[in-house]
Design a protein around this motif. Sequence first.
Motif, PDB file in Angstrom:
ATOM      1  N   UNK A  88     -30.262  -4.074   4.156  1.00 17.01           N
ATOM      2  CA  UNK A  88     -29.206  -5.314   3.657  1.00 17.01           C
ATOM      3  C   UNK A  88     -29.301  -5.821   4.414  1.00 17.01           C
ATOM      4  N   UNK A  89     -29.741  -6.986   5.474  1.00 17.30           N
ATOM      5  CA  UNK A  89     -30.343  -7.914   6.635  1.00 17.30           C
ATOM      6  C   UNK A  89     -30.678  -8.907   5.522  1.00 17.30           C
ATOM      7  N   UNK A  90     -32.276  -8.206   4.583  1.00 19.75           N
ATOM      8  CA  UNK A  90     -32.421  -9.160   3.878  1.00 19.75           C
ATOM      9  C   UNK A  90     -31.925  -9.364   2.152  1.00 19.75           C
ATOM     10  N   UNK A  91     -31.075  -8.929   2.187  1.00 20.16           N
ATOM     11  CA  UNK A  91     -30.348  -9.161   1.182  1.00 20.16           C
ATOM     12  C   UNK A  91     -29.095  -9.940   1.276  1.00 20.16           C
ATOM     13  N   UNK A 126     -23.902  -7.450  -5.909  1.00 17.41           N
ATOM     14  CA  UNK A 126     -23.580  -6.396  -6.667  1.00 17.41           C
ATOM     15  C   UNK A 126     -23.696  -5.750  -5.975  1.00 17.41           C
ATOM     16  N   UNK A 127     -22.271  -4.931  -5.041  1.00 17.54           N
ATOM     17  CA  UNK A 127     -22.391  -4.510  -4.080  1.00 17.54           C
ATOM     18  C   UNK A 127     -22.726  -3.084  -3.644  1.00 17.54           C
ATOM     19  N   UNK A 156     -38.567 -14.497 -13.020  1.00 24.02           N
ATOM     20  CA  UNK A 156     -38.137 -13.052 -14.021  1.00 24.02           C
ATOM     21  C   UNK A 156     -38.570 -11.741 -13.660  1.00 24.02           C
ATOM     22  N   UNK A 157     -39.094 -11.665 -12.654  1.00 24.51           N
ATOM     23  CA  UNK A 157     -39.693 -10.270 -12.088  1.00 24.51           C
ATOM     24  C   UNK A 157     -38.394  -9.714 -11.733  1.00 24.51           C
ATOM     25  N   UNK A 158     -38.476  -7.553 -11.597  1.00 21.84           N
ATOM     26  CA  UNK A 158     -37.378  -7.135 -11.068  1.00 21.84           C
ATOM     27  C   UNK A 158     -38.708  -6.641 -10.106  1.00 21.84           C
ATOM     28  N   UNK A 159     -38.131  -6.774  -8.687  1.00 25.19           N
ATOM     29  CA  UNK A 159     -38.702  -6.803  -7.892  1.00 25.19           C
ATOM     30  C   UNK A 159     -37.581  -5.003  -6.839  1.00 25.19           C
ATOM     31  N   UNK A 160     -37.782  -4.600  -6.042  1.00 25.00           N
ATOM     32  CA  UNK A 160     -37.313  -3.755  -5.514  1.00 25.00           C
ATOM     33  C   UNK A 160     -37.736  -3.797  -4.181  1.00 25.00           C
ATOM     34  N   UNK A 161     -36.908  -3.335  -2.853  1.00 26.88           N
ATOM     35  CA  UNK A 161     -37.495  -3.068  -1.575  1.00 26.88           C
ATOM     36  C   UNK A 161     -37.383  -1.682  -1.134  1.00 26.88           C
ATOM     37  N   UNK A 162     -37.767  -0.984  -0.817  1.00 27.98           N
ATOM     38  CA  UNK A 162     -37.318   0.697  -0.409  1.00 27.98           C
ATOM     39  C   UNK A 162     -37.801   0.619   1.258  1.00 27.98           C
ATOM     40  N   UNK A 163     -37.533   1.257   2.195  1.00 26.22           N
ATOM     41  CA  UNK A 163     -37.771   1.889   3.449  1.00 26.22           C
ATOM     42  C   UNK A 163     -36.617   2.699   3.900  1.00 26.22           C
ATOM     43  N   UNK A 201     -26.985  -4.064  -4.001  1.00 21.47           N
ATOM     44  CA  UNK A 201     -27.547  -3.064  -2.651  1.00 21.47           C
ATOM     45  C   UNK A 201     -27.327  -1.874  -3.479  1.00 21.47           C
ATOM     46  N   UNK A 202     -28.325  -1.464  -3.140  1.00 20.25           N
ATOM     47  CA  UNK A 202     -28.467   0.332  -4.090  1.00 20.25           C
ATOM     48  C   UNK A 202     -27.026   0.695  -4.297  1.00 20.25           C
ATOM     49  N   UNK A 203     -27.482  -0.310  -6.153  1.00 19.11           N
ATOM     50  CA  UNK A 203     -26.124  -0.143  -7.079  1.00 19.11           C
ATOM     51  C   UNK A 203     -25.836   1.251  -6.971  1.00 19.11           C
ATOM     52  N   UNK A 204     -26.642   2.244  -7.360  1.00 25.26           N
ATOM     53  CA  UNK A 204     -26.387   3.507  -8.184  1.00 25.26           C
ATOM     54  C   UNK A 204     -26.417   4.795  -7.086  1.00 25.26           C
ATOM     55  N   UNK A 205     -26.274   3.977  -5.482  1.00 23.32           N
ATOM     56  CA  UNK A 205     -26.328   5.909  -4.633  1.00 23.32           C
ATOM     57  C   UNK A 205     -25.677   6.393  -4.731  1.00 23.32           C
TER      58      UNK A 205
END
Lengths: 300, 280
Positions: free
Chosen positions: A51-54, A85-86, A37-44, A165-169
């Motif tokens: 992307x490899x982690x995803x 979601x690509x 139920x958690x929403x986690x973001x990864x930043x770097x 993966x950066x769905x809105x970028x």
Amino acid sequence: MSDEKYISIEGISRQFAAPGGGKTTVFKDLWFSIPRGEFACIIGHSGCGKTTVLNILSGLELPDEGVAIVADKAIEGPSLDRAVIFQSHALLPWRTVLGNVAYAVTSRWPKWGKAKVEEHARAFIEKVGLKGSELKKPSQLSGGMKQRVGIARALSIEPKMLLMDEPFSALDALTRGTLQDEVRRICVETGQTVFMITHDVDEAIYLADKIILMTNGPEALVAEIVENPLPKDRTREGMHKHPHYYAIRNHLIDFLVARAKSFKSEIPADYDPKRPPIVRPVASPQPVPPPNSANGTAAA
Amino acid sequence: MGASVGLRAGILSLAILLIFGAAWHIAVSSGASSGPAMDPEYAKLMGITATSGKSAMPGPLDILAKLGEHLKRPFYDNGPNDKGLGLQLLYSLGRVGLGYFLAVLVAVPVGFVIGMFPVIYKALDPFIQVLKPVSPLAWMPLALYTIKDSGKSAIFVIFICSLWPMLINTAFGVAAVRKEWINVARTLEVSQWRQALTVILPAAAPTILTGMRISIGIAWLVIVAAEMLVGGTGIGYFVWNEWNNLSIANVIVAILLIGLVGMALDLTLARIQRRVTFPE
Ligand SMILES: Nc1ncnc2c1ncn2[C@@H]1O[C@H](COP(=O)(O)OP(=O)(O)O)[C@@H](O)[C@H]1O
Ligand SMILES: [Mg+2]
């Protein structure tokens, strides 16, 4: 099954053949977990291996060392339980909007009849606000609409987890804002577990309960895990008025600007890759809180 | 002003046709009287004996008359050397259709496998590169020797010449399918078979059809030559036979029809290609 560690990344590393021969290790001994139920973001920064982690979480790639565990089972391949979601929406251009979503629905429930598949697909197309565009081809849609179809397709299989993966970028600011609102609403309503990659600090603060900070590659590390100090009912318009907003924002920006690069050369003595430090940036207590402040600072 | 480009181009085409026809007509009718008298022995050698007094070259009106004759009875059959043009064209189309169809049956699945597995691609590439530039007619003796049937040999030659463009294009189209489309199917746990049919095939279809279109064009070019060699029936045999009969008018009518049929084949495949092409 453990809800606290619904997703558990345990010591994964990934190598690729380097251009000049030999191998580069993208990241090594990565550990983190995400509760149900958690929403986690990864930043770097670009190229650190997000992307490899995803891809490892989605099952499209396997780690060279370590395991990725979902609901107590090691990930061995893609699963309909984890929808992706690509970044580039990845719609099948020869199918209509309805056809793209229906493709996912028939894959999820192969025994369903055509009518039932279509009805289910239409419901999700409506949910992302695309009612009326069902029979359009992706080439007839704007970038934001395409990404909505991607979201509808992912949600339509009713996954246990969303990977984004950066769905809105690739979207303009206005569309991005609306879609962020919708994704947040849907995720909060359905209690989705989410893992999302982003470049955008404000997006992370708005959407994420927890933000994983990754240092620059190669051999990237999880530098720390930032808990979002803002209340769960934050809004995109109102959150920057919250006293903790600048604390977390500055913390994240400081990481991206300076520490993502320098972290590895000044690793704290007590740093343990298995338990990256957890930080909760809050505003330093103010000597005299403004008496008639509109939204009381005490709320946090 | 006002007339669309299409209309203006159409009028221009018609004008070119008329000017060409008129020039042809004038050249043929004056050429007969003004040309220097030819030594009859030499004329005999050149194969224009029987037509002294009138040019051997038919004019456009002769061709039209001949065409009308053929169109009146396209499918008559008076034995091996006298068949209707329509019938001859059907023989040729039958051979092309069969050889081409067999080539599709081989090239598309094999191209699929080659495109999906880079190792097989690399392993087969030298063979394809060597065999592809061989003129299909060079296979004819080998085919005649092994198959021992001239009709089947012609079909084999069509098969061989149709094979390469389809094989190469299918392999290329399959290998170039965007990774993200495959990943979509993989994350939806779509089986390999269904991936091939629902993702790879539609994604590669425009490229495959480009190959099929090139192939049908080559096959139609080759059938005329092949039938000249094997004889018996077909439009190629008709052309050769009419040359032996010194009926240049029939040869020109045949050329016209070969062109029209070739165009129709190409347009048919172009239409199918348009249907499977998707804008991105
Ligand atoms: N299939 C691959 N082959 C070789 N190198 C790769 C491959 N995928 C990713 N990489 C390399 O791994 C690193 C991390 O890539 P990626 O996970 O896409 O980074 P991010 O998403 O954080 O920008 C990059 O340096 C990239 O060049
Ligand atoms: Mg990336």
